[in-house]
Write an enzyme that holds these catalytic residues in place. Structure first.
Site, PDB file in Angstrom:
ATOM      1  CB  THR A 162      -0.933   0.023   1.230  1.00 37.01           C
ATOM      2  OG1 THR A 162      -1.795   1.163   1.146  1.00 37.01           O
ATOM      3  CG2 THR A 162      -0.132   0.093   2.522  1.00 37.01           C
ATOM      4  CG  ASN A 198      -3.954   4.704   3.225  1.00 34.95           C
ATOM      5  OD1 ASN A 198      -3.570   5.063   4.332  1.00 34.95           O
ATOM      6  ND2 ASN A 198      -5.195   4.889   2.811  1.00 34.95           N
ATOM      7  N   GLY A 248      -1.699   5.664   6.472  1.00 37.11           N
ATOM      8  CA  GLY A 248      -2.542   5.304   7.602  1.00 37.11           C
ATOM      9  C   GLY A 248      -2.724   3.799   7.690  1.00 37.11           C
ATOM     10  CG  ASP A 288      -9.941  -4.674  -2.005  1.00 37.83           C
ATOM     11  OD1 ASP A 288      -9.590  -3.477  -2.028  1.00 37.83           O
ATOM     12  OD2 ASP A 288     -10.885  -5.108  -2.688  1.00 37.83           O
ATOM     13  CB  SER A 289     -10.749  -2.932   3.694  1.00 37.18           C
ATOM     14  OG  SER A 289      -9.907  -1.812   3.473  1.00 37.18           O
ATOM     15  CG  PHE A 336      -6.888   5.965   7.212  1.00 38.29           C
ATOM     16  CD1 PHE A 336      -7.288   5.310   6.057  1.00 38.29           C
ATOM     17  CD2 PHE A 336      -6.360   5.206   8.248  1.00 38.29           C
ATOM     18  CE1 PHE A 336      -7.161   3.939   5.935  1.00 38.29           C
ATOM     19  CE2 PHE A 336      -6.228   3.831   8.136  1.00 38.29           C
ATOM     20  CZ  PHE A 336      -6.629   3.187   6.975  1.00 38.29           C
ATOM     21  CG  ASP A 339     -11.227   5.439  10.599  1.00 38.38           C
ATOM     22  OD1 ASP A 339     -11.887   4.544  10.030  1.00 38.38           O
ATOM     23  OD2 ASP A 339     -10.032   5.296  10.928  1.00 38.38           O
ATOM     24  CE  LYS A 383      -9.227   2.345  12.124  1.00 42.12           C
ATOM     25  NZ  LYS A 383      -8.730   3.236  11.041  1.00 42.12           N
TER      26      LYS A 383
END
Length: 204
Positions: free
Chosen positions: A8, A10, A12, A70-71, A151, A154, A174
């Site tokens: 990734t 990303n 976060g 993958d979310s 991020f 959220d 979290k």
């Protein structure tokens, strides 16, 4: 040295996964650590297929263990959207949240139920094997943003059990309950289980 690539860019997502797997690997890389870009066309409508494709392509290219997830966010009032296309729901987190709140305008609290889903793929290039782990988190989409952490969606994802939004939690909090945290804990538990020949989904 046990090294792994978290597939990734990303930061976060990279930080969350790295924190949860700090005891499992010695060196963590993100795709930002490599000059060469490895494009992956996440064109499947299934999370599991996109996660596996990404992990395999990155792992084979760099010859290292690779983890990819993958979310997505599925909102009941929107027929499950944005779902697997969550990251393409807008050009930025702010834009994605604004679009979500706009599409839910006028929808009452009791009909704003949603679920985060995460499929985490772990790929071993030397064995050409991929293992997949699943986690989910149910909640409610709020009417406005709350908190400054996290991020993605959220700031508008309310967790009834904790009476807080994800963005109001610390990273440690979290990671205890998030969809990605649950998928990663399933992966960690799997370390004591023999490897299987075919991809298998493990749930927590």
């Amino acid at each position: 040295m046990r090294s792994v690539i978290i597939a990734t860019e990303n930061l976060g997502k990279f930080r969350e996964i790295k924190t949860l797997l700090a005891d499992e690997f010695d060196v963590f890389h993100s795709l930002r650590d490599f000059e060469e870009k490895v494009p992956v066309d996440e064109d499947s409508m299934l999370y599991i297929e996109n996660a596996m494709k990404k992990a395999r392509k990155v792992g084979d290219r760099f010859g290292m263990y690779a983890i990819a997830d993958d979310s997505g966010l599925e909102v009941e009032a929107l027929g499950g959207r944005p779902g697997v296309r969550s990251s393409r729901y807008g050009r930025s987190d702010d834009e994605r949240i604004e679009r979500l709140l706009s599409e839910l305008e006028g929808v009452p609290w009791e009909k704003r139920e949603a679920v985060f889903r995460a499929y985490l793929a772990f790929y071993l290039p030397e064995k050409q094997r991929c293992y997949v782990f699943y986690g989910e988190l149910k909640g409610i989409i709020g009417f406005e943003r709350k908190g400054v952490g996290g991020f993605g969606f959220d700031p508008v994802f309310y967790v009834p059990e904790w009476n807080r939004y994800l963005a109001e939690m610390t990273l440690e909090e979290k990671n205890v309950l998030s969809h990605r945290g649950r998928a990663i804990r399933a992966f960690k538990d799997f370390h004591n289980v023999r490897f299987f020949r075919n991809p298998t989904v493990h749930r927590l």
